[in-house]
Design an enzyme around this catalytic site. Structure first.
Site, short mmCIF file in Angstrom:
data_model
loop_
_atom_site.label_atom_id
_atom_site.label_comp_id
_atom_site.label_asym_id
_atom_site.label_seq_id
_atom_site.Cartn_x
_atom_site.Cartn_y
_atom_site.Cartn_z
CG HIS A 269 -0.17 0.06 2.53
ND1 HIS A 269 0.67 -0.94 2.94
CD2 HIS A 269 -0.15 1.00 3.50
CE1 HIS A 269 1.19 -0.63 4.11
NE2 HIS A 269 0.71 0.54 4.47
CB CYS A 270 3.82 2.28 1.50
SG CYS A 270 2.86 2.59 2.99
CB ILE A 271 7.12 0.85 -1.85
CG1 ILE A 271 7.58 0.82 -0.38
CG2 ILE A 271 8.32 1.12 -2.74
CD1 ILE A 271 8.52 -0.30 -0.04
CG ASP A 274 3.38 6.06 0.04
OD1 ASP A 274 2.18 5.96 -0.31
OD2 ASP A 274 3.82 5.60 1.10
#
Length: 433
Positions: A269-271, A274
């Site tokens: 869900h991030c890398i 973001d």
């Protein structure tokens, strides 16, 4: 302000957590475990029902921990009117990208609008969702101010980015340092009081913008370095060099090097997401973040690189991808978890199917392919047996779960496309990707 701080110090405060997923649920368990009353708010009726029944819907979070929290007073609800009972409201909602790879702030904005009518004096509102610098000031601040209270005096606003590493046994919510920025100095002090009882180390910064940028830097650092090693993988492969051997050797240097390993692409869900929050916001300032965007292009191309290696391997065996039966080994985005968000394995499956291959998967953490917004497969996890492996024309090792029997896979698979470096010794049936 002092009354709010005292409530957190004495654990008389009621903690409200909005969004009970991979970030919100561990946070709920931590606050409940140390004696706070916690109210969880989520729009997903199924999640709320499971939690109130003392059940977990996340594999690495044991149901017994949820049941213990319930017996200690935790309750989940879909009713936003319960916001008024809470002394702290911690927002843990998704911040995905839209189809144009621009920030989708709808979850943050809709959640803030939902809590706004029930805000009252003495509360602290903390946003934990990863986002671009300025979100707290631009989106939350004006909405919180509409409740008629002065931010920094009657009500307090902070940003404290989530830091979770699902499946990593070395870290837990308590032991991961917590960065926090306040809209005003008073906001920061109340925010510190909120997190200090639950987190071993709180790291204050000068503003909400600084805290927002901190989270982006952490994940951009990983994205760029993974992009670098993925590009190095392609160069090394062309030169007949094993990139995993090279990274292992470089990692013996005791200074100035951090080991990053290549793979089939970025997930979670991030890398994968973001960095694009910063590239989008930077355009407002007339800046073009070429370095970040280049790493994104490299990482985004990895699933196609893996499928290209699959096609080469099948061709060497006198077969085309069209009509071949291909087993994708591991479809969670990282090892030893059931999290499917942004998993490159799913893109690999779609590419195989689009080229006429017959795709199946095996993943002990994902027994049935879940419902996803953008990806649709009516499949269940295949058992790994000598007979089943031999029945496939190729196996693509996409996620290296510990529960796989890699010796079984090596022995009975006609062709293995290894994107994780599990098979270091040269093998006639293994192609490194």
């Amino acid at each position: 302000m002092q009354a709010s701080i005292a409530k957190f110090a004495s654990k008389e405060a009621v903690i409200g957590i909005v969004g009970l997923g991979y970030v919100g649920l561990p946070l709920m368990l931590r606050y409940s475990a140390i004696g706070f009353r916690v109210i969880g708010i989520d729009i997903d009726v199924g999640k709320v029902s499971s939690l109130n029944a003392g059940q977990s819907y996340i594999e690495h979070i044991a149901g017994e921990h949820v049941a213990k929290a319930r017996s200690s007073g935790f309750e989940a609800t879909t009713d936003f009117k319960r916001v008024g009972e809470c002394d702290a409201l911690i927002l843990c909602v998704p911040t995905p990208l839209n189809k144009y790879r621009e920030p989708d702030m709808s979850f943050v904005i809709n959640t803030t609008n939902a809590i706004k009518p029930y805000l009252r004096a003495g509360q602290v509102v903390s946003l934990e969702s990863t986002t671009y610098p300025g979100t707290t000031e631009e989106e939350l601040l004006p909405r919180v101010q509409e409740c008629g209270l002065t931010v920094g005096e009657g009500i307090f606003l902070v940003y404290s980015p989530e830091r979770e590493d699902p499946g990593n046994p070395d870290f837990e919510t308590r032991t991961i340092p917590k960065v926090i920025g306040g809209h005003t100095p008073n906001c920061l002090q109340v925010g510190i009081a909120l997190y200090e009882p639950a987190i071993d180390q709180v790291v204050p910064v000068s503003s909400t913008k600084a805290a927002e940028m901190t989270k982006l830097l952490e994940n951009i650092h990983r994205a760029v370095n993974i992009g670098l090693v993925n590009e190095m993988k392609i160069v090394a492969d062309r030169m007949g060099i094993d990139i995993f051997e090279v990274v292992d050797a470089a990692a013996t240097k005791p200074f100035g090097f951090t080991a990053y390993y290549p793979g089939p692409g970025l997930g979670g869900h991030c890398i994968p997401i973001d960095p694009f929050y910063l590239t989008w916001k930077a355009r407002e300032y007339g800046l073009h973040t070429r370095f970040i965007e280049l790493s994104g292009e490299v990482n985004k191309a990895m699933p196609e690189y893996v499928v290209g290696k699959l096609m080469d391997g099948l061709n060497n065996n006198g077969k085309a991808l069209k009509g071949s039966r291909v087993l994708v080994l591991g479809i969670a985005y990282k090892k030893n978890v059931d999290d499917m968000r942004e998993s490159p394995s799913v893109e690999i499956m779609e590419l195989i199917e689009a080229k006429g291959g017959i795709v199946a998967y095996s993943d002990p953490h994902v027994p049935v392919f879940p419902q996803m917004r953008e990806h649709h497969f009516s499949l269940s996890s295949e058992p790994l047996t000598a007979e089943s492996l031999a029945s496939f024309d190729a196996v693509v090792l996409a996620t290296d779960h510990d529960r796989f029997d890699y010796e079984l896979v090596r022995t009975y698979s006609p062709l293995i496309i290894d994107s994780r470096g599990k098979y270091r010794a040269p093998e006639a049936n293994v192609i490194k990707a």
